[in-house]
Design an enzyme around this catalytic site. Structure first.
Site, PDB file in Angstrom:
ATOM      1  N   SER A 147       0.796  -1.237   0.000  1.00 28.84           N
ATOM      2  CA  SER A 147       0.000   0.000   0.000  1.00 28.84           C
ATOM      3  C   SER A 147       0.817   1.269   0.000  1.00 28.84           C
ATOM      4  CB  SER A 147      -0.893   0.029   1.237  1.00 28.84           C
ATOM      5  OG  SER A 147      -2.141  -0.482   0.907  1.00 28.84           O
ATOM      6  N   LYS A 150       0.449   3.656  -2.865  1.00 26.99           N
ATOM      7  CA  LYS A 150      -0.787   4.411  -3.136  1.00 26.99           C
ATOM      8  C   LYS A 150      -0.549   5.923  -3.315  1.00 26.99           C
ATOM      9  CE  LYS A 150      -3.840   0.870  -1.389  1.00 26.99           C
ATOM     10  NZ  LYS A 150      -4.382   0.194  -0.225  1.00 26.99           N
ATOM     11  N   TYR A 275      -2.310  -2.436 -10.946  1.00 25.95           N
ATOM     12  CA  TYR A 275      -2.316  -2.171  -9.501  1.00 25.95           C
ATOM     13  C   TYR A 275      -1.556  -3.280  -8.748  1.00 25.95           C
ATOM     14  CZ  TYR A 275      -3.941  -1.980  -4.708  1.00 25.95           C
ATOM     15  OH  TYR A 275      -3.979  -1.971  -3.335  1.00 25.95           O
ATOM     16  N   TYR A 327      -4.189   3.576   7.707  1.00 26.35           N
ATOM     17  CA  TYR A 327      -5.340   2.690   7.910  1.00 26.35           C
ATOM     18  C   TYR A 327      -6.244   3.257   9.017  1.00 26.35           C
ATOM     19  CZ  TYR A 327      -2.354  -0.576   5.279  1.00 26.35           C
ATOM     20  OH  TYR A 327      -1.553  -1.148   4.340  1.00 26.35           O
ATOM     21  N   VAL A 345       1.078  -3.242   4.166  1.00 22.83           N
ATOM     22  CA  VAL A 345       1.098  -4.478   4.951  1.00 22.83           C
ATOM     23  C   VAL A 345       2.438  -5.202   4.870  1.00 22.83           C
ATOM     24  CG1 VAL A 345      -1.395  -4.912   4.964  1.00 22.83           C
ATOM     25  CG2 VAL A 345       0.005  -5.759   3.071  1.00 22.83           C
TER      26      VAL A 345
HETATM   27  N1  GLU Z   1      -1.580  -5.429  -2.292  1.00 27.49           N
HETATM   28  C1  GLU Z   1      -2.385  -5.133  -1.247  1.00 27.49           C
HETATM   29  C2  GLU Z   1      -3.847  -5.138  -1.602  1.00 27.49           C
HETATM   30  O1  GLU Z   1      -4.331  -4.375  -2.397  1.00 27.49           O
HETATM   31  C3  GLU Z   1      -2.008  -3.869  -0.568  1.00 27.49           C
HETATM   32  C4  GLU Z   1      -2.401  -4.035   0.817  1.00 27.49           C
HETATM   33  C5  GLU Z   1      -1.830  -3.041   1.762  1.00 27.49           C
HETATM   34  O2  GLU Z   1      -0.606  -2.889   1.865  1.00 27.49           O
HETATM   35  O3  GLU Z   1      -2.649  -2.409   2.428  1.00 27.49           O
HETATM   36  O4  GLU Z   1      -4.566  -5.937  -1.075  1.00 27.49           O
END
Ligand code: GLU
Length: 525
Positions: A147, A150, A275, A327, A345
């Site tokens: 994430s 992002k 993505y 988060y 994560v």
């Molecule tokens: N690849 C993960 C997903 O989209 C990213 C999750 C994350 O780091 O929050 O589920």
């Protein structure tokens, strides 16, 4: 410049005035300032120096330092954003060591490949807006972005389409839900760009009409520009693992297509593929710190000086990171730590101190919110020590400000020592001593830590200060000494402690004087 006019930096380096400066001395000044020898702005200078033997004269210095001289000058004059980089590094290393003891949390389980990494790893990296760098522990170990890509996807979309178009498709509010919740806002748009739905939407805006290979190339070259280095690596196993366990992300994309949230003509399978690939790009804490430093520097990558994002893009992205980057801990984090940050994560947190530095922390054990356990603790500790919270400048803080020259750090430390002494806070006093600050300095009223500890009756703090060898009878601006303060406030134990120590000190002094008069030959003799 004519051959016989010596550059002022050369003069500053030539402390003996002998007309020669050792190459090792110049390289070590750069190193002490935190400028690594792979900094591209210094490459020509350092290569030239190494090829020119052990010493150089003013003319050679002038010839070699045409490129990189300004940076060297700022390093020598301690004008970089963190002038005392050694002190800063020592304190951050202590925070790293303290955080290393935390073994809480667990590996992310929902992608099998993430559940297989070595959980003990812990890397921290800092890159300032001047390119000063610090790396601790596993800062050079690769991990997948997850994430923490992002903000990059969102920033790239802003660069390509501008704020209005991007926000036709993505909201700007925290969702109050978990990062992959199957939910949209009232306008049937993702709540914000820092959760999965929003990141999938940002991805759909990245050169949608290009072939997939070119879209991926675009992303990796963007990341290369942000890190000021090579294109990043890619973890194919994570990518497959990601795709095979992506039911929720597929569901989100289908839901958003159903409600016509995507731009006209979006291919959602290609969007999801890009993505997943973005989440699987590999980085290191060192590279991530440089990305964060590019944000801290308003979009200009510090080691290359190249503009990667506009100031508006950075402002928008940091605002979103501040509100939604951690988060379900985003509000608490903004309150307590007060830095725009994004976690993933994988156990990474990318944090930004605007106009100062980027920070990356990576340790794979995450908490129930999905944030790195050590990462969160490290940033909490960092902001307890340094005034890096967004709004620290508004309060009279007793934290250290590494941006200021030593003198200001000292005056902050004086304030901290006096405050700690008045509360009997031994841990803080010890920390300041470990940081190299004298316990003898006084505030503008001439009050020293010993005055305050004595007046408040903190005998342990008084004993600690005595052990540091502080002056036992300094006078404040009203002529009061610590022992008088202790007596006036009825702290008899403290007064006795200082009296005893003063008596011992004065008998030590008189016996030293006697010894000196018997052992030294007198002038008359
Ligand atoms: N690849 C993960 C997903 O989209 C990213 C999750 C994350 O780091 O929050 O589920």
């Amino acid at each position: 410049m004519s051959a016989n006019v010596v550059h002022p930096v050369f003069r500053a380096l030539d402390e003996t005035g002998g007309g020669k400066v050792s190459v090792t001395e110049i390289l070590s000044r750069l190193d002490q300032a935190g400028l690594p020898n792979d900094d591209p702005r210094l490459a020509a200078l350092t290569d030239g120096l190494r090829r020119n033997g052990s010493e150089i004269d003013g003319a050679t210095f002038d010839r070699l330092s045409q490129s990189g001289r300004r940076l060297l000058e700022r390093a020598v004059r301690q004008e970089l954003v963190l002038p005392s980089f050694g002190d800063f590094s020592a304190t951050v290393s202590r925070i790293y060591e303290a955080t290393l003891r935390n073994e809480g949390g667990a590996l992310a389980q929902y992608i099998p490949q993430l559940a297989r990494v070595d959980p003990d790893q812990f890397g921290v990296a800092v890159c300032t807006i001047d390119g000063q760098r610090l790396s601790l522990g596993d800062a050079a170990e690769p991990f997948s972005f997850q994430s923490s890509c992002k903000p990059l996807l969102y920033s790239a979309a802003l660069e390509l389409h501008g704020e209005a178009r991007v926000h036709d498709h993505i909201g700007r509010e925290p969702s109050g839900q978990s990062f992959n919740e199957l939910t949209l806002n009232k306008a049937s748009r993702p709540h914000n760009p820092m959760i999965n739905a929003g990141a999938i939407m940002s991805t759909s805006l990245l050169h949608a009409d290009w072939p997939m290979a070119d879209r991926f190339d675009y992303l990796t070259s963007l990341i290369g520009n942000l890190t000021g280095g090579r294109r990043p690596g890619f973890n194919n196993a994570i990518y497959h693992s990601e795709r095979e366990t992506a039911d929720r992300n597929f569901a989100l994309a289908h839901y958003m297509r159903e409600v016509r949230a995507f731009p006209e003509g979006t291919d959602i399978l290609a969007t999801l593929d890009l993505y997943f690939a973005a989440c699987s790009i590999e980085t290191t804490a060192q590279q991530m710190a440089t990305i964060a430093a590019t944000y801290a520097n308003g979009g200009v990558c510090p080691p290359t000086g190249e503009r990667v994002f506009s100031g508006d893009t950075v402002k928008n992205c940091l605002s979103m990171m501040n509100a939604c980057g951690m988060y379900d801990y985003s509000g608490e984090f903004a309150f307590r730590v007060g830095m725009p940050a994004k976690s993933g994560v994988c156990g990474a947190i990318m944090a930004v101190v605007p106009n100062v530095m980027g920070i990356a922390v990576w340790s794979p054990h995450i908490d129930q919110n999905g944030n790195s356990v050590r990462g969160v603790e490290f940033l909490h500790r960092l902001v307890e020590t340094f005034n890096f919270h967004n709004y620290d400048s508004l309060v009279e803080t007793r934290k250290l400000d590494p941006r200021h020259r030593r003198k200001t750090i000292e005056s902050n430390a004086t304030f901290s020592a006096i405050h700690a002494a008045s509360c009997g806070d031994i841990d803080e006093l010890k920390r300041l001593v470990a940081y190299g600050h004298t316990m003898d300095s006084a505030d503008y009223d001439g009050r020293t830590p010993l005055h305050l500890a004595a007046a408040e009756g903190h005998d342990t703090a008084v004993a600690f200060l005595i052990r540091q060898g502080v002056d036992l009878a300094p006078e404040d601006r009203w002529g009061n000494t610590p022992i008088e303060d202790a007596k006036r406030h009825g702290h008899r134990t403290v007064a006795a402690l200082i009296r005893r120590e003063s008596g011992e000190a004065s008998s030590r002094q008189s016996s030293d004087r006697e010894n000196a008069s018997t052992s030294k030959p007198s002038k008359a003799a």
